[in-house]
Design a protein around this motif. Sequence first.
Motif, PDB file in Angstrom:
ATOM      1  N   ILE A  27     -12.844  -0.321  -9.687  1.00  0.00           N
ATOM      2  CA  ILE A  27     -12.593   1.035  -9.181  1.00  0.00           C
ATOM      3  C   ILE A  27     -11.733   1.796 -10.187  1.00  0.00           C
ATOM      4  O   ILE A  27     -10.986   1.202 -10.956  1.00  0.00           O
ATOM      5  CB  ILE A  27     -11.894   1.015  -7.801  1.00  0.00           C
ATOM      6  N   GLU A  28     -11.873   3.104 -10.169  1.00  0.00           N
ATOM      7  CA  GLU A  28     -11.059   3.973 -11.021  1.00  0.00           C
ATOM      8  C   GLU A  28      -9.903   4.502 -10.191  1.00  0.00           C
ATOM      9  O   GLU A  28     -10.101   4.975  -9.074  1.00  0.00           O
ATOM     10  CB  GLU A  28     -11.901   5.130 -11.561  1.00  0.00           C
ATOM     11  N   LEU A  29      -8.701   4.426 -10.760  1.00  0.00           N
ATOM     12  CA  LEU A  29      -7.528   4.895 -10.022  1.00  0.00           C
ATOM     13  C   LEU A  29      -7.646   6.376  -9.681  1.00  0.00           C
ATOM     14  O   LEU A  29      -7.233   6.807  -8.610  1.00  0.00           O
ATOM     15  CB  LEU A  29      -6.250   4.625 -10.831  1.00  0.00           C
ATOM     16  N   SER A  30      -8.262   7.141 -10.567  1.00  0.00           N
ATOM     17  CA  SER A  30      -8.396   8.588 -10.319  1.00  0.00           C
ATOM     18  C   SER A  30      -9.268   8.885  -9.098  1.00  0.00           C
ATOM     19  O   SER A  30      -9.171   9.957  -8.502  1.00  0.00           O
ATOM     20  CB  SER A  30      -8.979   9.290 -11.553  1.00  0.00           C
ATOM     21  N   ASP A  31     -10.117   7.924  -8.709  1.00  0.00           N
ATOM     22  CA  ASP A  31     -10.951   8.121  -7.519  1.00  0.00           C
ATOM     23  C   ASP A  31     -10.145   8.071  -6.227  1.00  0.00           C
ATOM     24  O   ASP A  31     -10.658   8.415  -5.159  1.00  0.00           O
ATOM     25  CB  ASP A  31     -12.056   7.053  -7.452  1.00  0.00           C
ATOM     26  N   GLN A  32      -8.894   7.638  -6.330  1.00  0.00           N
ATOM     27  CA  GLN A  32      -8.042   7.551  -5.140  1.00  0.00           C
ATOM     28  C   GLN A  32      -7.320   8.856  -4.844  1.00  0.00           C
ATOM     29  O   GLN A  32      -6.540   8.930  -3.895  1.00  0.00           O
ATOM     30  CB  GLN A  32      -7.007   6.421  -5.304  1.00  0.00           C
ATOM     31  N   LYS A  33      -7.553   9.882  -5.675  1.00  0.00           N
ATOM     32  CA  LYS A  33      -6.913  11.187  -5.403  1.00  0.00           C
ATOM     33  C   LYS A  33      -7.292  11.658  -4.009  1.00  0.00           C
ATOM     34  O   LYS A  33      -8.412  11.463  -3.558  1.00  0.00           O
ATOM     35  CB  LYS A  33      -7.328  12.210  -6.460  1.00  0.00           C
ATOM     36  N   GLY A  34      -6.323  12.295  -3.362  1.00  0.00           N
ATOM     37  CA  GLY A  34      -6.510  12.696  -1.972  1.00  0.00           C
ATOM     38  C   GLY A  34      -5.839  11.714  -1.022  1.00  0.00           C
ATOM     39  O   GLY A  34      -5.686  11.993   0.163  1.00  0.00           O
ATOM     40  N   LYS A  35      -5.438  10.552  -1.589  1.00  0.00           N
ATOM     41  CA  LYS A  35      -4.745   9.546  -0.790  1.00  0.00           C
ATOM     42  C   LYS A  35      -3.415   9.213  -1.455  1.00  0.00           C
ATOM     43  O   LYS A  35      -3.241   9.387  -2.658  1.00  0.00           O
ATOM     44  CB  LYS A  35      -5.589   8.279  -0.680  1.00  0.00           C
ATOM     45  N   VAL A  36      -2.486   8.714  -0.664  1.00  0.00           N
ATOM     46  CA  VAL A  36      -1.216   8.211  -1.187  1.00  0.00           C
ATOM     47  C   VAL A  36      -1.446   6.745  -1.545  1.00  0.00           C
ATOM     48  O   VAL A  36      -1.973   5.976  -0.729  1.00  0.00           O
ATOM     49  CB  VAL A  36      -0.088   8.353  -0.141  1.00  0.00           C
ATOM     50  N   VAL A  37      -1.098   6.370  -2.774  1.00  0.00           N
ATOM     51  CA  VAL A  37      -1.386   5.019  -3.246  1.00  0.00           C
ATOM     52  C   VAL A  37      -0.081   4.265  -3.515  1.00  0.00           C
ATOM     53  O   VAL A  37       0.758   4.714  -4.295  1.00  0.00           O
ATOM     54  CB  VAL A  37      -2.246   5.047  -4.534  1.00  0.00           C
ATOM     55  N   PHE A  38       0.071   3.129  -2.850  1.00  0.00           N
ATOM     56  CA  PHE A  38       1.200   2.224  -3.045  1.00  0.00           C
ATOM     57  C   PHE A  38       0.697   1.096  -3.943  1.00  0.00           C
ATOM     58  O   PHE A  38      -0.230   0.365  -3.581  1.00  0.00           O
ATOM     59  CB  PHE A  38       1.659   1.669  -1.689  1.00  0.00           C
ATOM     60  N   ILE A  39       1.271   0.970  -5.150  1.00  0.00           N
ATOM     61  CA  ILE A  39       0.863  -0.075  -6.093  1.00  0.00           C
ATOM     62  C   ILE A  39       2.046  -1.000  -6.364  1.00  0.00           C
ATOM     63  O   ILE A  39       3.139  -0.529  -6.684  1.00  0.00           O
ATOM     64  CB  ILE A  39       0.378   0.520  -7.438  1.00  0.00           C
ATOM     65  N   ASN A  40       1.803  -2.289  -6.235  1.00  0.00           N
ATOM     66  CA  ASN A  40       2.837  -3.284  -6.540  1.00  0.00           C
ATOM     67  C   ASN A  40       2.281  -4.259  -7.569  1.00  0.00           C
ATOM     68  O   ASN A  40       1.270  -4.908  -7.333  1.00  0.00           O
ATOM     69  CB  ASN A  40       3.254  -4.028  -5.263  1.00  0.00           C
ATOM     70  N   PHE A  41       2.943  -4.318  -8.733  1.00  0.00           N
ATOM     71  CA  PHE A  41       2.578  -5.280  -9.770  1.00  0.00           C
ATOM     72  C   PHE A  41       3.413  -6.540  -9.549  1.00  0.00           C
ATOM     73  O   PHE A  41       4.647  -6.472  -9.547  1.00  0.00           O
ATOM     74  CB  PHE A  41       2.841  -4.700 -11.160  1.00  0.00           C
ATOM     75  N   TRP A  42       2.765  -7.696  -9.418  1.00  0.00           N
ATOM     76  CA  TRP A  42       3.456  -8.912  -9.020  1.00  0.00           C
ATOM     77  C   TRP A  42       2.757 -10.132  -9.606  1.00  0.00           C
ATOM     78  O   TRP A  42       1.693 -10.023 -10.220  1.00  0.00           O
ATOM     79  CB  TRP A  42       3.498  -9.027  -7.494  1.00  0.00           C
ATOM     80  N   ALA A  43       3.372 -11.321  -9.395  1.00  0.00           N
ATOM     81  CA  ALA A  43       2.771 -12.591  -9.780  1.00  0.00           C
ATOM     82  C   ALA A  43       3.236 -13.671  -8.812  1.00  0.00           C
ATOM     83  O   ALA A  43       4.323 -13.569  -8.226  1.00  0.00           O
ATOM     84  CB  ALA A  43       3.163 -12.967 -11.214  1.00  0.00           C
ATOM     85  N   THR A  44       2.441 -14.701  -8.651  1.00  0.00           N
ATOM     86  CA  THR A  44       2.741 -15.753  -7.666  1.00  0.00           C
ATOM     87  C   THR A  44       3.960 -16.585  -8.045  1.00  0.00           C
ATOM     88  O   THR A  44       4.581 -17.193  -7.175  1.00  0.00           O
ATOM     89  CB  THR A  44       1.535 -16.712  -7.507  1.00  0.00           C
ATOM     90  N   TRP A  45       4.315 -16.616  -9.339  1.00  0.00           N
ATOM     91  CA  TRP A  45       5.431 -17.451  -9.807  1.00  0.00           C
ATOM     92  C   TRP A  45       6.755 -16.683  -9.879  1.00  0.00           C
ATOM     93  O   TRP A  45       7.772 -17.240 -10.278  1.00  0.00           O
ATOM     94  CB  TRP A  45       5.112 -17.995 -11.212  1.00  0.00           C
ATOM     95  N   CYS A  46       6.740 -15.431  -9.477  1.00  0.00           N
ATOM     96  CA  CYS A  46       7.893 -14.534  -9.653  1.00  0.00           C
ATOM     97  C   CYS A  46       8.762 -14.522  -8.384  1.00  0.00           C
ATOM     98  O   CYS A  46       8.336 -13.973  -7.362  1.00  0.00           O
ATOM     99  CB  CYS A  46       7.355 -13.141  -9.981  1.00  0.00           C
ATOM    100  N   PRO A  47       9.986 -15.114  -8.410  1.00  0.00           N
ATOM    101  CA  PRO A  47      10.833 -15.169  -7.212  1.00  0.00           C
ATOM    102  C   PRO A  47      11.128 -13.800  -6.579  1.00  0.00           C
ATOM    103  O   PRO A  47      11.047 -13.672  -5.351  1.00  0.00           O
ATOM    104  CB  PRO A  47      12.111 -15.852  -7.698  1.00  0.00           C
TER     105      PRO A  47
END
Length: 201
Positions: free
Chosen positions: A79-99
């Motif tokens: 998906i293209e992030l720009s296609d989400q315009k019109g909505k509020v987007v909550f993005i969390n960058f994470w990893a399974t090993w990160c406390p």
Amino acid sequence: MKLKDKISLSNIFTGVLVIFVLAMLFSPDFKGLVTQNLMKVGLFQPDVPNGSSEEMAAGISANENNEEILFKDPAGYVIELSDQKGKVVFINFWATWCPPCIAEMPSINKLYSELKDNDKVVFMMVDVDNNRGKSEKFMEKRDFDLPVYTPASSIPSSYMSGAIPTTLVLNKYGKVVFKHEGMGDFSNNEFKEFLTKLTAE
């Protein structure tokens, strides 16, 4: 010297402290649990913007350099992030090993459970390791029902400079109006009201 003379309160305390430190060093889950409890007493609250509608409309563009930001959604589609315009987007960058990621995840899951029926808000939990299988098992093991995304293009440094967790909120115009590096408690009412306000503006 008798055994009970050797076992003193200070020795017991030292032993417990050593075990605690080792667990903090070698177990991301344990470290996450400890910091999670610190969050419950009011630490690690993100600074929620409280500007005017005009200020909330401004921010960092999702596509400043004409480079589209791509993600793979939970079904594996790009998906293209720009296609989400019109909505509020909550993005969390994470990893399974990160406390810190592990510590803040219950608060994000709580926020998601309260807003998932709002079709004006999109949640994107982006696994920076690009290992969908591992991240989905992580969610399943902890009974989180957060949607896992993976990067399908490079991520601009204005979005994530390498620190995880990093959390962004994009307004309806595709502009970043909130950025928080490090863990945060996103389950508080102030943050929920901030997201809800953005959907109305």
